[in-house]
Motif scaffolding. Structure first.
Motif, PDB file in Angstrom:
ATOM      1  N   GLN A 195      26.534   2.913 -22.755  1.00  0.00           N
ATOM      2  CA  GLN A 195      25.677   3.949 -22.188  1.00  0.00           C
ATOM      3  C   GLN A 195      24.379   4.132 -22.958  1.00  0.00           C
ATOM      4  O   GLN A 195      23.425   4.682 -22.430  1.00  0.00           O
ATOM      5  CB  GLN A 195      26.430   5.279 -22.118  1.00  0.00           C
ATOM      6  N   GLY A 196      24.332   3.692 -24.199  1.00  0.00           N
ATOM      7  CA  GLY A 196      23.108   3.826 -24.982  1.00  0.00           C
ATOM      8  C   GLY A 196      22.878   5.259 -25.434  1.00  0.00           C
ATOM      9  O   GLY A 196      23.713   6.142 -25.233  1.00  0.00           O
ATOM     10  N   VAL A 197      21.716   5.482 -26.030  1.00  0.00           N
ATOM     11  CA  VAL A 197      21.428   6.784 -26.620  1.00  0.00           C
ATOM     12  C   VAL A 197      20.325   7.544 -25.893  1.00  0.00           C
ATOM     13  O   VAL A 197      20.012   8.670 -26.270  1.00  0.00           O
ATOM     14  CB  VAL A 197      21.040   6.635 -28.119  1.00  0.00           C
ATOM     15  N   SER A 214      34.362  -3.630 -12.112  1.00  0.00           N
ATOM     16  CA  SER A 214      33.203  -4.364 -12.639  1.00  0.00           C
ATOM     17  C   SER A 214      32.995  -4.075 -14.123  1.00  0.00           C
ATOM     18  O   SER A 214      32.666  -4.975 -14.896  1.00  0.00           O
ATOM     19  CB  SER A 214      31.935  -4.005 -11.859  1.00  0.00           C
ATOM     20  N   ILE A 215      33.185  -2.828 -14.520  1.00  0.00           N
ATOM     21  CA  ILE A 215      33.066  -2.447 -15.935  1.00  0.00           C
ATOM     22  C   ILE A 215      34.107  -3.197 -16.756  1.00  0.00           C
ATOM     23  O   ILE A 215      33.796  -3.776 -17.801  1.00  0.00           O
ATOM     24  CB  ILE A 215      33.228  -0.922 -16.103  1.00  0.00           C
ATOM     25  N   ALA A 216      35.353  -3.183 -16.296  1.00  0.00           N
ATOM     26  CA  ALA A 216      36.440  -3.856 -17.029  1.00  0.00           C
ATOM     27  C   ALA A 216      36.168  -5.355 -17.148  1.00  0.00           C
ATOM     28  O   ALA A 216      36.372  -5.950 -18.219  1.00  0.00           O
ATOM     29  CB  ALA A 216      37.777  -3.594 -16.351  1.00  0.00           C
ATOM     30  N   GLU A 217      35.713  -5.983 -16.071  1.00  0.00           N
ATOM     31  CA  GLU A 217      35.406  -7.418 -16.115  1.00  0.00           C
ATOM     32  C   GLU A 217      34.295  -7.700 -17.116  1.00  0.00           C
ATOM     33  O   GLU A 217      34.376  -8.648 -17.902  1.00  0.00           O
ATOM     34  CB  GLU A 217      34.998  -7.913 -14.725  1.00  0.00           C
ATOM     35  N   ASP A 218      33.261  -6.880 -17.089  1.00  0.00           N
ATOM     36  CA  ASP A 218      32.148  -7.057 -18.012  1.00  0.00           C
ATOM     37  C   ASP A 218      32.603  -6.848 -19.456  1.00  0.00           C
ATOM     38  O   ASP A 218      32.204  -7.605 -20.352  1.00  0.00           O
ATOM     39  CB  ASP A 218      31.020  -6.078 -17.670  1.00  0.00           C
ATOM     40  N   ARG A 219      33.429  -5.859 -19.673  1.00  0.00           N
ATOM     41  CA  ARG A 219      33.952  -5.615 -21.031  1.00  0.00           C
ATOM     42  C   ARG A 219      34.742  -6.826 -21.526  1.00  0.00           C
ATOM     43  O   ARG A 219      34.612  -7.204 -22.682  1.00  0.00           O
ATOM     44  CB  ARG A 219      34.843  -4.373 -21.039  1.00  0.00           C
ATOM     45  N   TRP A 220      35.545  -7.408 -20.656  1.00  0.00           N
ATOM     46  CA  TRP A 220      36.303  -8.572 -21.077  1.00  0.00           C
ATOM     47  C   TRP A 220      35.372  -9.726 -21.441  1.00  0.00           C
ATOM     48  O   TRP A 220      35.523 -10.369 -22.464  1.00  0.00           O
ATOM     49  CB  TRP A 220      37.288  -9.018 -19.984  1.00  0.00           C
ATOM     50  N   ASN A 231      25.742  -1.224 -16.888  1.00  0.00           N
ATOM     51  CA  ASN A 231      25.134  -2.544 -17.069  1.00  0.00           C
ATOM     52  C   ASN A 231      23.852  -2.465 -17.899  1.00  0.00           C
ATOM     53  O   ASN A 231      22.846  -3.086 -17.584  1.00  0.00           O
ATOM     54  CB  ASN A 231      24.871  -3.207 -15.715  1.00  0.00           C
ATOM     55  N   ARG A 232      23.911  -1.618 -18.941  1.00  0.00           N
ATOM     56  CA  ARG A 232      22.843  -1.469 -19.909  1.00  0.00           C
ATOM     57  C   ARG A 232      21.545  -0.904 -19.319  1.00  0.00           C
ATOM     58  O   ARG A 232      20.461  -1.052 -19.881  1.00  0.00           O
ATOM     59  CB  ARG A 232      22.615  -2.790 -20.650  1.00  0.00           C
ATOM     60  N   ARG A 233      21.631  -0.239 -18.172  1.00  0.00           N
ATOM     61  CA  ARG A 233      20.460   0.432 -17.601  1.00  0.00           C
ATOM     62  C   ARG A 233      20.261   1.776 -18.290  1.00  0.00           C
ATOM     63  O   ARG A 233      21.218   2.385 -18.750  1.00  0.00           O
ATOM     64  CB  ARG A 233      20.667   0.681 -16.098  1.00  0.00           C
ATOM     65  N   PRO A 234      19.030   2.290 -18.331  1.00  0.00           N
ATOM     66  CA  PRO A 234      18.807   3.617 -18.921  1.00  0.00           C
ATOM     67  C   PRO A 234      19.425   4.714 -18.047  1.00  0.00           C
ATOM     68  O   PRO A 234      19.605   4.540 -16.841  1.00  0.00           O
ATOM     69  CB  PRO A 234      17.280   3.739 -18.962  1.00  0.00           C
ATOM     70  N   LYS A 235      19.734   5.823 -18.686  1.00  0.00           N
ATOM     71  CA  LYS A 235      20.353   6.935 -17.956  1.00  0.00           C
ATOM     72  C   LYS A 235      19.463   7.453 -16.830  1.00  0.00           C
ATOM     73  O   LYS A 235      19.957   7.913 -15.810  1.00  0.00           O
ATOM     74  CB  LYS A 235      20.725   8.053 -18.923  1.00  0.00           C
ATOM     75  N   THR A 243      31.500  13.110 -25.924  1.00  0.00           N
ATOM     76  CA  THR A 243      32.576  12.374 -26.567  1.00  0.00           C
ATOM     77  C   THR A 243      32.883  11.131 -25.746  1.00  0.00           C
ATOM     78  O   THR A 243      33.281  11.239 -24.591  1.00  0.00           O
ATOM     79  CB  THR A 243      33.841  13.251 -26.676  1.00  0.00           C
ATOM     80  N   LEU A 244      32.681   9.978 -26.356  1.00  0.00           N
ATOM     81  CA  LEU A 244      32.881   8.702 -25.676  1.00  0.00           C
ATOM     82  C   LEU A 244      33.666   7.761 -26.573  1.00  0.00           C
ATOM     83  O   LEU A 244      33.605   7.867 -27.800  1.00  0.00           O
ATOM     84  CB  LEU A 244      31.533   8.039 -25.369  1.00  0.00           C
ATOM     85  N   SER A 245      34.363   6.819 -25.959  1.00  0.00           N
ATOM     86  CA  SER A 245      34.947   5.737 -26.749  1.00  0.00           C
ATOM     87  C   SER A 245      33.784   4.941 -27.337  1.00  0.00           C
ATOM     88  O   SER A 245      32.659   4.992 -26.834  1.00  0.00           O
ATOM     89  CB  SER A 245      35.815   4.838 -25.867  1.00  0.00           C
ATOM     90  N   SER A 246      34.038   4.199 -28.394  1.00  0.00           N
ATOM     91  CA  SER A 246      32.958   3.420 -29.007  1.00  0.00           C
ATOM     92  C   SER A 246      32.383   2.417 -28.014  1.00  0.00           C
ATOM     93  O   SER A 246      31.177   2.175 -27.982  1.00  0.00           O
ATOM     94  CB  SER A 246      33.440   2.722 -30.278  1.00  0.00           C
ATOM     95  N   ARG A 247      33.239   1.867 -27.180  1.00  0.00           N
ATOM     96  CA  ARG A 247      32.781   0.894 -26.189  1.00  0.00           C
ATOM     97  C   ARG A 247      31.860   1.563 -25.161  1.00  0.00           C
ATOM     98  O   ARG A 247      30.786   1.057 -24.856  1.00  0.00           O
ATOM     99  CB  ARG A 247      33.973   0.263 -25.486  1.00  0.00           C
ATOM    100  N   SER A 248      32.263   2.721 -24.641  1.00  0.00           N
ATOM    101  CA  SER A 248      31.420   3.433 -23.673  1.00  0.00           C
ATOM    102  C   SER A 248      30.102   3.865 -24.295  1.00  0.00           C
ATOM    103  O   SER A 248      29.055   3.798 -23.661  1.00  0.00           O
ATOM    104  CB  SER A 248      32.151   4.655 -23.108  1.00  0.00           C
ATOM    105  N   ALA A 249      30.147   4.321 -25.544  1.00  0.00           N
ATOM    106  CA  ALA A 249      28.924   4.753 -26.219  1.00  0.00           C
ATOM    107  C   ALA A 249      27.928   3.598 -26.327  1.00  0.00           C
ATOM    108  O   ALA A 249      26.733   3.776 -26.078  1.00  0.00           O
ATOM    109  CB  ALA A 249      29.253   5.311 -27.600  1.00  0.00           C
ATOM    110  N   SER A 250      28.410   2.411 -26.662  1.00  0.00           N
ATOM    111  CA  SER A 250      27.489   1.282 -26.783  1.00  0.00           C
ATOM    112  C   SER A 250      26.953   0.857 -25.417  1.00  0.00           C
ATOM    113  O   SER A 250      25.807   0.433 -25.301  1.00  0.00           O
ATOM    114  CB  SER A 250      28.152   0.102 -27.496  1.00  0.00           C
TER     115      SER A 250
END
Length: 141
Positions: free
Chosen positions: A72-74, A132-138, A100-104, A63-70
């Motif tokens: 973290q990838g699939v 860093s996550i918050a800055e990137d999200r902004w 930072n869009r890296r694979p798991k 269960t992730l927020s939509s932002r985290s899901a995008s």
């Protein structure tokens, strides 16, 4: 990409940091909240640090927020659940890393490396990653 804002509402900050924590409440009172986030995070009590880190979803969580899901990838990394549990048992707070869009699979190696650190080192690193996550999200919103 957008520059970091001079002022953000508590709701905007709560979205960037995955929850309305005491840290977010304090940040909302500051001009240039993202510019002061690392400094303020370092001043938090241990309980407040744990609160803000635990508000963030675990890497690989179901269960992730939509932002985290995008972010973290699939892709799958089956060992993440176990490593997240080991990490939380060892340090007492959630593992936070700027994906930072890296694979798991790349995150698994980072998590293993960070398990060898001290709690103090890990608290500082996790809080820095959170900002860093918050800055990137902004910048990408």
């Amino acid at each position: 990409m957008r520059d970091l804002p001079r002022q953000l509402s508590v709701e905007e900050l709560a979205e960037l940091f995955e929850g309305r924590t005491r840290f977010v409440e304090r940040l909302a009172q500051l001009e240039d909240p993202l510019g002061h986030a690392r400094e303020l995070a370092a001043q938090l009590s241990d309980d407040e640090k744990k609160e803000v880190l635990d508000a963030h979803p675990a890497i690989g969580a179901k269960t992730l927020s939509s932002r985290s899901a995008s972010e973290q990838g699939v892709d799958q990394a089956p060992e993440l659940d176990e490593l997240n549990r080991v990490y939380e048992d060892r340090f007492g707070f959630r593992f936070v890393v700027f994906v930072n869009r890296r694979p798991k699979s790349a995150i698994v190696a980072i998590l293993r490396e960070r398990l060898a650190r001290t709690r103090e080192q890990e608290l500082a690193t996790a809080l820095d990653e959170l900002v860093s996550i918050a800055e990137d999200r902004w910048r990408h919103s």
